[in-house]
Write an enzyme that holds these catalytic residues in place. Structure first.
Site, PDB file in Angstrom:
ATOM      1  N   SER A 103       0.751  -1.063  -0.013  1.00  0.00           N
ATOM      2  CA  SER A 103      -0.227  -0.004  -0.041  1.00  0.00           C
ATOM      3  C   SER A 103       0.986   1.371  -0.065  1.00  0.00           C
ATOM      4  CB  SER A 103      -0.989  -0.161   1.254  1.00  0.00           C
ATOM      5  OG  SER A 103      -1.925   0.925   1.042  1.00  0.00           O
ATOM      6  N   HIS A 255      -7.249  -5.995   0.038  1.00  0.00           N
ATOM      7  CA  HIS A 255      -6.103  -5.183  -0.088  1.00  0.00           C
ATOM      8  C   HIS A 255      -4.988  -5.839   0.825  1.00  0.00           C
ATOM      9  CE1 HIS A 255      -3.928  -1.455  -0.432  1.00  0.00           C
ATOM     10  NE2 HIS A 255      -4.062  -1.154   1.007  1.00  0.00           N
TER      11      HIS A 255
END
Length: 276
Positions: A103, A255
């Protein structure tokens, strides 16, 4: 040869940085691990045990997260975080490194790789932040208002750790008490909210496509098809902009790929890093 583990803190660019080292063999390359926004090295708890026999590992808590200092003086920009990572790697006398970022940590990894191709030979990106613009003028202005940090604290408290985990994990059955406490722990220190206020002010946006195209190191990209934070089409676009990259996407995965698919992620990392 046994693994040697230690955790330490080093002052770099005026801020105390927490890091963890797993040393296997000085002749092996070092894999640098960078976590994402509102996270810490905790996010790699499932893949570290599988990687520590193949690499020397350096896991860093990027300020103001994890156990690193929550400073309002440190410039929390990606470029400054990358500079901090480079200085820490050099201080530990690491000559050959691969860099892995999840991320936000992916964007820091890209900046570090762009700045120091001689130091970081390969790049691994897990659902990496990419193509985000600079923070809006209104939000940046808000960060200068006294007690704006209390608004950040209120917003995060309202979201709650469970709601945030629901947003980043596809298979919600993986969420247990240990996971919730691990991601919540850094927020017991109120200083993080003041530092996040500073981070809003310092955010400069992600690397532009023309800058990405100049990153020539081999790059491995792994994405979750159900990623709500950085959608999979971002990963596909990034694959096209990074000239020497390979891309994998995972069904029924969100994610938080190091938590959700640790075996798959580890296997791909090993294949990629061991390839000539």
């Amino acid at each position: 040869m046994e693994n040697h583990y230690y955790a330490n803190t080093m002052k770099i660019l005026g801020v105390n940085v927490h890091y963890e080292v797993y040393e296997k063999d000085p002749s092996k390359p070092t894999l640098v691990l960078l976590h994402g926004f509102l996270s810490s090295t905790f996010c790699y708890r499932k893949i570290i045990p599988m990687l520590k026999n193949e690499f020397n590992l350096l896991a860093i808590d990027l300020p103001p997260f994890g156990k690193s200092e929550k400073s309002t003086r440190f410039v929390h920009s990606y470029s400054n975080m990358a500079k901090l990572v480079i200085q820490l790697v050099e201080s530990l006398r690491i000559k050959k490194a691969f860099i892995l970022g999840h991320s936000m940590g992916g964007q820091v990894s890209l900046v570090a790789a762009k700045e120091r191709p001689d130091l970081f030979e390969k790049v691994i990106l897990l659902c990496s932040s990419s193509y985000m613009k600079r923070i809006s003028g209104t939000l940046k202005f808000g960060s200068y208002i006294p007690y704006f940090y209390l608004g950040i604290k209120h917003w995060l408290a309202k979201q709650g750790v469970l709601k945030n985990l629901y947003n980043v994990v596809y298979d919600r059955s993986l969420i247990d008490e240990e996971m919730m406490q691990g991601y919540l722990e850094p927020f017991h220190d109120n200083g993080i909210f003041r530092a996040l206020n500073r981070m809003i002010r310092d955010h400069e946006g992600d690397l532009a496509p023309e800058e990405l195209k100049r990153i020539e190191q081999p790059s491995l990209l792994i994405w979750g098809n159900e990623d709500k934070v950085v959608p999979v089409h971002i990963g596909e676009r990034l694959k096209n902009d990074l000239p020497n990259s390979i891309f994998y996407s995972l069904k029924d995965t969100g994610h938080l790929v190091p938590e959700e698919r640790p075996e798959y992620v580890t296997e791909k990392i090993l294949d990629f890093c061991h390839a000539n």
